[in-house]
Structures are given as structure tokens and as C-alpha cells.
Design an enzyme around this catalytic site. Sequence first.
Site, PDB file in Angstrom:
ATOM      1  N   TYR A   1      -0.345  -0.740  10.118  1.00  0.00           N
ATOM      2  CA  TYR A   1      -0.577  -0.892   8.676  1.00  0.00           C
ATOM      3  C   TYR A   1       0.664  -0.448   7.892  1.00  0.00           C
ATOM      4  O   TYR A   1       1.140  -1.161   7.005  1.00  0.00           O
ATOM      5  CB  TYR A   1      -1.805  -0.068   8.278  1.00  0.00           C
ATOM      6  CG  TYR A   1      -2.311  -0.367   6.885  1.00  0.00           C
ATOM      7  CD1 TYR A   1      -2.942  -1.579   6.611  1.00  0.00           C
ATOM      8  CD2 TYR A   1      -2.159   0.542   5.853  1.00  0.00           C
ATOM      9  CE1 TYR A   1      -3.403  -1.867   5.339  1.00  0.00           C
ATOM     10  CE2 TYR A   1      -2.628   0.264   4.577  1.00  0.00           C
ATOM     11  CZ  TYR A   1      -3.242  -0.934   4.323  1.00  0.00           C
ATOM     12  OH  TYR A   1      -3.705  -1.222   3.054  1.00  0.00           O
TER      13      TYR A   1
ATOM     14  N   SER B   1       0.862  -1.187   0.000  1.00  0.00           N
ATOM     15  CA  SER B   1       0.000   0.000   0.000  1.00  0.00           C
ATOM     16  C   SER B   1       0.891   1.227   0.000  1.00  0.00           C
ATOM     17  O   SER B   1       1.953   1.222   0.645  1.00  0.00           O
ATOM     18  CB  SER B   1      -0.874   0.018   1.259  1.00  0.00           C
ATOM     19  OG  SER B   1      -1.439   1.305   1.419  1.00  0.00           O
TER      20      SER B   1
END
Length: 293
Positions: free
Chosen positions: A159, A145
Site C-alpha cells: 500500500y 494516501s
Amino acid sequence: MEELAGRVAVVTGGAGGIGRAMGERFATEGMSVVLADVEQPALDETVDELRARTLEVTGVLTDVSSYESVTELRDRTLETYGGVHLLCNNAGIGAGAEGPQWEHELNDWRWAFGVNVFGVIHGINAFVPHMVASGQEGHVVNTSSGNGGVSPLRGTPEYAVTKAAVVTLTECLYAQLQDAGSVVGASVLFPGPHMLRTGLFTSWRNRPADLAKERPRSTPYPTIEDIEAQMEAAGITPEYTDPSEVADQVVAGVRNAAFWIMAPSATTDAQIRARADSMLHRSNPSYLRGVPG
Ligand SMILES: NC(=O)c1ccc[n+]([C@@H]2O[C@H](COP(=O)([O-])OP(=O)(O)OC[C@H]3O[C@@H](n4cnc5c(N)ncnc54)[C@H](O)[C@@H]3O)[C@@H](O)[C@H]2O)c1
């Protein structure tokens, strides 16, 4: 791997969002597709919908954080389709921690590492030996990501850190496959250029009981609308990418053997440059993004 038709793809996190879009696209290209997911009802629904369109799709209930579960996925794939050529380690979660990093619960970290990092490692260890030994062309796509691999989103360290790990482990995988003279390639996927309206923002729905939060959040989990509002407050207009566009990028990337599967974006390029410049000039990181997420 230019030729997709007649070959076999495995997509983790394939019940919804980006994984489903990839599986649908691969099947439309004539591949046999195994969709693996921890969410049985969503998996069943997706498989039924795609089969109703006469696409060749099989669903396998899988928890990527368990190596045993991923080896069962491999065995089911080989039993059903006799091989595997394209592996997409795509399942991922946002841990939903809040506040300063030094107050985050260890279970937030454990869950994020279990799915986002070990999920990818399990996929590589379970499938790649078979893919290499088969001597057939193959490809591994690991989903990272921009929030981690390009520009760490400071409010979501679990994350950001786990997605950064996916980049580095894929770089190492790519180099080692090249060193081994293998015809299996590897890519890292940055879905985008904009965020996608998927189930990622309700990842808590799949949180296992043994890694439950030890104390309740002081605020509700942010919805996508909350994130939009935070972006707008920071002067960023929310824009969205459709999962089918990411599936198109992946098909093109696999066919062209592109390591970085990343849509062209001036914003992304500026983030990459700002971070690289900070390192090159040994200047402190003023580039960290302000949207907590
Ligand atoms: N949505 C975005 O804007 C965005 C942006 C960049 C990267 N990503 C990444 O894309 C990938 C796909 O996410 P998405 O946005 O489609 O979200 P999603 O929640 O719609 O899809 C993720 C899928 O993974 C499954 N999953 C969760 N835990 C699992 C486990 N332990 N084992 C197997 N499956 C599991 C979920 O059930 C779900 O179907 C993730 O790795 C995510 O981090 C998403």
C-alpha cells in the site's frame, strides 16, 4: 476548473466510500457523473440511490487494472455525455499481506500495483489525451494516501509503495500538462486528515482469482476494530473523517487548482517534516510509523 455545473466527471472506485461521496458531491454541483467500479451490486445500488434523488449518474462496470476495461469506460463516457472534464482515479485496495515484507507473496504486490498504480496510469492514458485535445478546461485528481505518500506505514509496504508512486506520477503529470500549456490541471488527494470508515479494510472482497493468495494468512484480515486497538496500544486515539468532508476538499481543490489536496493537520505536517529532515540531515529514518495496519 471553477465551473463544475454542466460538466462531466468520471470517478473510479465510485460504488462506495470516498468515490461514492465524490460522485454524489459532483452530481449535486450539477455535473453529469460516471461512477466506475468492479463491484456490480454495490455500483447498481449507489447509482439507483443517487438517481432516485434526480442526480445525473451513470454506472459502468470497470476493472481499473485492465487497460481495455478503462478504454471501454472512456468510450461509454463519451457516448453518454459527449465529453469528460474531471477524472478521479480513486479506486484502490489494501493487499492484506502480513508479516515481514520479505515473506510477502508476489501476488500481493501484483494486485496492489495493478489497481493502485496501473489503475491510475490506465485512467491517465485512456482519458487525458482526449481531455487535452478537447481544448476545454479539465482536471485529474489521483487518490494517494498519507500512509504512502507522506509517511510510509511500515506494516503495509504494498500500500505504502503504490500510494507513493501515485504522488510522483501526479507530480510529473502536473508538470507536463503545464509544459504543454494545457488547461487541464492535476491534483493528488490525501484523504483525511483522519482515516475513513470505508470498504478499504475489506479490500480482499474484490481480489481477482488469478492473483489469489498462494498460502492462507496465519491471522484473519485485520478489521477496522483491530486497527483501532493497535492504534490505542500505540497511544494514538483513533479519529475519523467522513467521506463527505473529503468530497468537499476535492471540490475546493479542483476549483482552486490546488495540487496538494490535503486537509490541514499538525500530525501530517510533523510527519512530512520528520521525513524531510531525515533526508536533509542524512539521518536514518527513525520517523517510520509503528502502527502496522
Ligand atoms: N479509507 C481510508 O482511510 C483511506 C485513506 C487514504 C486513502 N484512501 C484511498 O481512497 C481510495 C478510496 O478508498 P475507500 O477508502 O473509499 O475504500 P472503498 O473500498 O470503500 O472504495 C474503493 C472502491 O474501489 C473499488 N475497486 C476495488 N478494486 C477495483 C478495481 N480493480 N477496479 C475498479 N474499482 C475497484 C471497490 O469496489 C470500492 O468501491 C483508495 O484509493 C484508498 O486507497 C482511503
